[in-house]
Design a protein around this motif. Structure first.
Motif, PDB file in Angstrom:
ATOM      1  N   SER A 122      54.394  54.166 -48.687  1.00 41.55           N
ATOM      2  CA  SER A 122      54.926  55.214 -49.640  1.00 41.55           C
ATOM      3  C   SER A 122      54.757  56.491 -49.055  1.00 41.55           C
ATOM      4  CB  SER A 122      54.178  55.042 -51.382  1.00 41.55           C
ATOM      5  OG  SER A 122      52.792  55.493 -50.866  1.00 41.55           O
ATOM      6  N   ALA A 123      55.220  57.405 -49.852  1.00 40.53           N
ATOM      7  CA  ALA A 123      55.193  59.079 -49.509  1.00 40.53           C
ATOM      8  C   ALA A 123      53.765  59.543 -49.420  1.00 40.53           C
ATOM      9  CB  ALA A 123      55.984  60.110 -50.312  1.00 40.53           C
ATOM     10  N   ASN A 124      53.243  58.897 -50.371  1.00 36.63           N
ATOM     11  CA  ASN A 124      51.710  59.305 -50.491  1.00 36.63           C
ATOM     12  C   ASN A 124      50.705  58.598 -49.233  1.00 36.63           C
ATOM     13  OD1 ASN A 124      49.376  61.022 -51.918  1.00 36.63           O
ATOM     14  ND2 ASN A 124      48.629  58.449 -52.075  1.00 36.63           N
ATOM     15  N   ASP A 125      51.140  57.317 -48.786  1.00 34.50           N
ATOM     16  CA  ASP A 125      50.437  56.860 -47.759  1.00 34.50           C
ATOM     17  C   ASP A 125      50.799  57.570 -46.434  1.00 34.50           C
ATOM     18  OD1 ASP A 125      49.542  54.427 -49.213  1.00 34.50           O
ATOM     19  OD2 ASP A 125      51.577  53.397 -48.644  1.00 34.50           O
ATOM     20  N   ALA A 135      43.246  51.838 -51.405  1.00 30.43           N
ATOM     21  CA  ALA A 135      44.171  51.187 -50.651  1.00 30.43           C
ATOM     22  C   ALA A 135      45.315  51.920 -50.476  1.00 30.43           C
ATOM     23  CB  ALA A 135      44.042  49.845 -51.346  1.00 30.43           C
ATOM     24  N   LEU A 136      46.045  51.650 -49.517  1.00 29.59           N
ATOM     25  CA  LEU A 136      47.519  51.999 -49.296  1.00 29.59           C
ATOM     26  C   LEU A 136      48.183  51.502 -50.545  1.00 29.59           C
ATOM     27  CD1 LEU A 136      46.167  52.531 -46.401  1.00 29.59           C
ATOM     28  CD2 LEU A 136      48.667  52.025 -45.688  1.00 29.59           C
ATOM     29  N   GLU A 137      49.401  52.571 -50.770  1.00 31.48           N
ATOM     30  CA  GLU A 137      50.131  52.081 -52.086  1.00 31.48           C
ATOM     31  C   GLU A 137      51.108  51.124 -51.807  1.00 31.48           C
ATOM     32  OE1 GLU A 137      49.526  56.625 -54.171  1.00 31.48           O
ATOM     33  OE2 GLU A 137      51.587  55.804 -53.096  1.00 31.48           O
ATOM     34  N   GLY A 138      51.694  51.064 -50.490  1.00 31.09           N
ATOM     35  CA  GLY A 138      52.847  50.252 -49.960  1.00 31.09           C
ATOM     36  C   GLY A 138      52.886  48.838 -50.309  1.00 31.09           C
ATOM     37  N   ASN A 139      51.870  48.210 -50.586  1.00 36.49           N
ATOM     38  CA  ASN A 139      51.858  46.913 -50.776  1.00 36.49           C
ATOM     39  C   ASN A 139      50.690  46.623 -52.059  1.00 36.49           C
ATOM     40  OD1 ASN A 139      49.131  47.516 -49.587  1.00 36.49           O
ATOM     41  ND2 ASN A 139      48.888  45.402 -48.998  1.00 36.49           N
ATOM     42  N   ALA A 140      51.114  47.513 -53.027  1.00 34.80           N
ATOM     43  CA  ALA A 140      50.020  47.623 -54.135  1.00 34.80           C
ATOM     44  C   ALA A 140      50.387  46.184 -54.900  1.00 34.80           C
ATOM     45  CB  ALA A 140      50.226  48.480 -55.125  1.00 34.80           C
ATOM     46  N   ASP A 141      51.422  45.774 -54.853  1.00 31.37           N
ATOM     47  CA  ASP A 141      51.776  44.434 -55.716  1.00 31.37           C
ATOM     48  C   ASP A 141      51.373  43.336 -55.088  1.00 31.37           C
ATOM     49  OD1 ASP A 141      53.525  44.513 -53.513  1.00 31.37           O
ATOM     50  OD2 ASP A 141      55.274  43.960 -54.440  1.00 31.37           O
ATOM     51  N   GLN A 142      50.754  43.347 -53.878  1.00 35.06           N
ATOM     52  CA  GLN A 142      49.934  42.232 -53.260  1.00 35.06           C
ATOM     53  C   GLN A 142      48.661  42.041 -53.336  1.00 35.06           C
ATOM     54  OE1 GLN A 142      51.436  41.477 -49.300  1.00 35.06           O
ATOM     55  NE2 GLN A 142      52.859  42.816 -49.611  1.00 35.06           N
ATOM     56  N   LEU A 143      47.908  43.131 -53.932  1.00 38.54           N
ATOM     57  CA  LEU A 143      46.455  43.605 -53.850  1.00 38.54           C
ATOM     58  C   LEU A 143      45.869  42.799 -54.985  1.00 38.54           C
ATOM     59  CD1 LEU A 143      46.432  47.307 -52.554  1.00 38.54           C
ATOM     60  CD2 LEU A 143      46.464  45.057 -51.480  1.00 38.54           C
ATOM     61  N   ASN A 144      44.687  42.314 -54.870  1.00 40.02           N
ATOM     62  CA  ASN A 144      43.830  41.994 -55.745  1.00 40.02           C
ATOM     63  C   ASN A 144      42.837  42.876 -56.436  1.00 40.02           C
ATOM     64  OD1 ASN A 144      41.462  42.296 -54.139  1.00 40.02           O
ATOM     65  ND2 ASN A 144      41.540  40.090 -53.335  1.00 40.02           N
ATOM     66  N   THR A 169      43.383  47.541 -46.453  1.00 44.12           N
ATOM     67  CA  THR A 169      43.877  48.732 -45.673  1.00 44.12           C
ATOM     68  C   THR A 169      43.755  49.745 -46.592  1.00 44.12           C
ATOM     69  OG1 THR A 169      46.143  48.319 -46.424  1.00 44.12           O
ATOM     70  CG2 THR A 169      45.726  47.523 -44.365  1.00 44.12           C
ATOM     71  N   ILE A 170      42.855  50.754 -45.869  1.00 43.66           N
ATOM     72  CA  ILE A 170      42.291  52.020 -46.877  1.00 43.66           C
ATOM     73  C   ILE A 170      42.501  53.186 -46.015  1.00 43.66           C
ATOM     74  CG2 ILE A 170      41.046  50.734 -48.441  1.00 43.66           C
ATOM     75  CD1 ILE A 170      38.506  51.926 -46.757  1.00 43.66           C
ATOM     76  N   TYR A 171      42.681  54.325 -46.701  1.00 43.68           N
ATOM     77  CA  TYR A 171      42.583  55.488 -46.042  1.00 43.68           C
ATOM     78  C   TYR A 171      41.349  55.929 -45.510  1.00 43.68           C
ATOM     79  CZ  TYR A 171      46.794  56.212 -49.301  1.00 43.68           C
ATOM     80  OH  TYR A 171      47.817  56.145 -50.110  1.00 43.68           O
ATOM     81  N   LYS A 172      41.203  56.371 -44.476  1.00 49.70           N
ATOM     82  CA  LYS A 172      39.837  56.335 -43.658  1.00 49.70           C
ATOM     83  C   LYS A 172      38.796  57.225 -44.358  1.00 49.70           C
ATOM     84  CE  LYS A 172      39.134  58.164 -39.812  1.00 49.70           C
ATOM     85  NZ  LYS A 172      39.360  58.785 -38.218  1.00 49.70           N
ATOM     86  N   ALA A 211      55.392  59.078 -38.587  1.00 47.80           N
ATOM     87  CA  ALA A 211      55.782  58.095 -39.759  1.00 47.80           C
ATOM     88  C   ALA A 211      56.497  58.955 -41.009  1.00 47.80           C
ATOM     89  CB  ALA A 211      54.477  57.583 -40.180  1.00 47.80           C
ATOM     90  N   GLN A 212      57.249  58.225 -41.389  1.00 48.04           N
ATOM     91  CA  GLN A 212      57.922  58.640 -42.629  1.00 48.04           C
ATOM     92  C   GLN A 212      57.806  57.692 -43.842  1.00 48.04           C
ATOM     93  OE1 GLN A 212      61.882  59.353 -40.740  1.00 48.04           O
ATOM     94  NE2 GLN A 212      61.670  61.231 -40.538  1.00 48.04           N
ATOM     95  N   THR A 213      58.110  58.221 -44.922  1.00 42.34           N
ATOM     96  CA  THR A 213      58.286  57.335 -46.043  1.00 42.34           C
ATOM     97  C   THR A 213      59.561  56.164 -45.982  1.00 42.34           C
ATOM     98  OG1 THR A 213      57.989  59.229 -47.662  1.00 42.34           O
ATOM     99  CG2 THR A 213      58.888  57.227 -48.642  1.00 42.34           C
ATOM    100  N   GLY A 214      58.813  55.100 -46.124  1.00 40.37           N
ATOM    101  CA  GLY A 214      59.814  53.943 -45.886  1.00 40.37           C
ATOM    102  C   GLY A 214      59.391  52.953 -44.498  1.00 40.37           C
ATOM    103  N   ASP A 215      58.789  53.743 -43.488  1.00 40.48           N
ATOM    104  CA  ASP A 215      58.225  52.973 -42.381  1.00 40.48           C
ATOM    105  C   ASP A 215      57.424  52.087 -42.706  1.00 40.48           C
ATOM    106  OD1 ASP A 215      60.129  54.707 -40.945  1.00 40.48           O
ATOM    107  OD2 ASP A 215      58.472  56.177 -40.265  1.00 40.48           O
ATOM    108  N   GLN A 216      57.129  51.363 -41.719  1.00 37.23           N
ATOM    109  CA  GLN A 216      56.151  50.144 -42.076  1.00 37.23           C
ATOM    110  C   GLN A 216      55.053  50.107 -41.090  1.00 37.23           C
ATOM    111  OE1 GLN A 216      57.365  46.340 -43.532  1.00 37.23           O
ATOM    112  NE2 GLN A 216      59.628  47.018 -42.682  1.00 37.23           N
ATOM    113  N   LEU A 217      53.808  49.701 -41.433  1.00 43.14           N
ATOM    114  CA  LEU A 217      52.641  49.317 -40.707  1.00 43.14           C
ATOM    115  C   LEU A 217      52.790  47.576 -40.179  1.00 43.14           C
ATOM    116  CD1 LEU A 217      49.756  51.420 -41.983  1.00 43.14           C
ATOM    117  CD2 LEU A 217      51.064  51.796 -39.894  1.00 43.14           C
TER     118      LEU A 217
END
Length: 277
Positions: free
Chosen positions: A238-241, A211-220, A203-206, A177-183
């Motif tokens: 994201s890079a941190n994801d 929660a993963l940062e890549g879809n932060a604008d969708q999360l409640n 979706t969270i880090y185990k 995985a690299q930054t910008g790739d998708q799940l």
């Protein structure tokens, strides 16, 4: 007389100038109707739109040309840019299985096509969860620059129930995985209980609650993303994801949704075909 002719000629030249690339990709003018008679919209002189929305009504854009669906295969995404931050959950729906949610307070909402079949697009709908005045500055397409290759990292059949079950994906599945790739999550809604009216996924880090940062604008507020009709849900990492997923792995839970497959989508070079050049 000569000055008058010069002035008229200048006006004609301006009127006949070709549209810029930005103008050609802007879809505002195609949004010219609503799903419900109890909602309305108005168009400003600059082309922006004020949509007087009701819950899950719809500002409708007809994309068909000559009564036929259009082919968006050469484009990478469709985006909505808002004049002011949204005040409620907003959804951009391209088809039954292609949609993206945005939480309140966002100024941009984007759906990435990323290898999905967008060769038969006839309608796009903008919806809100509550009544509001949604101020839309621009709705536009972005030209395609890449292709996406799917690498399966998990397969099964997990029905989350009411957060009762989960999926774990080990960190070694994210070494590529690299930054910008998708799940990419292939899912369907569990409709066995007719009283259930919404479905979501978290979706969270185990071994964390993060929660993963890549879809932060969708999360409640609980870190969950709403799911539409059965289909595909994607997170652009994201890079941190990438860092945390490699280190810890992924945990997925949810509410009455059923996940059957998780793919890692990797970006490759875009090679236009004759039809997409």
């Amino acid at each position: 007389m000569r000055k008058l002719l010069t002035f008229i000629a200048a006006i004609v030249l301006v009127a006949c100038e070709p549209k810029s690339d930005e103008d050609a990709l802007t879809l505002n003018s195609k949004f010219d109707g609503t799903w419900n008679i109890h909602e309305s919209f108005e168009r400003n002189s600059d082309g922006s739109i004020v949509y007087h929305a009701i819950p899950w009504g719809g500002l409708v854009g007809s994309m068909s040309e000559h009564n036929l669906p259009v082919d968006w295969s050469k484009y990478e995404s469709i985006s909505v840019e808002f004049t002011e931050p949204t005040t409620t959950t907003t959804q951009l729906k391209i088809s039954r299985n292609m949609r993206v949610y945005g939480k309140p307070g966002i100024t941009n909402l984007t759906y990435y096509f990323d290898g999905q079949d967008v060769s038969q697009i006839d309608e796009v709908i903008l919806q809100t969860a509550d009544s509001c005045d949604l101020k839309v500055k621009r709705i536009y397409l972005t030209p395609g620059t890449s292709i996406w290759n799917a690498i399966p990292i998990w397969e099964g059949n997990v029905n989350f129930g009411n957060f009762e079950h989960h999926i774990l994906v080990d960190g070694d599945q994210f070494t590529q995985a690299q930054t910008g790739d998708q799940l990419e999550f292939i899912y369907e809604n569990d409709r066995s209980d007719s009283s259930i009216e919404y479905w979501n996924i978290k979706t969270i880090y185990k071994d964390t609650e993060t929660a993963l940062e890549g879809n932060a604008d969708q999360l409640n507020e609980w870190g969950c993303a709403s799911l539409g009709a059965s289909g595909v849900f994607r997170i652009r990492m994201s890079a941190n994801d990438v860092k945390e997923l490699r280190k810890r792995g992924l945990m997925v839970v949810g509410f009455h949704s059923i996940v059957s497959k998780i793919n890692l989508l990797k970006k490759g070079a875009f090679i236009p075909s004759e039809g997409n050049s």
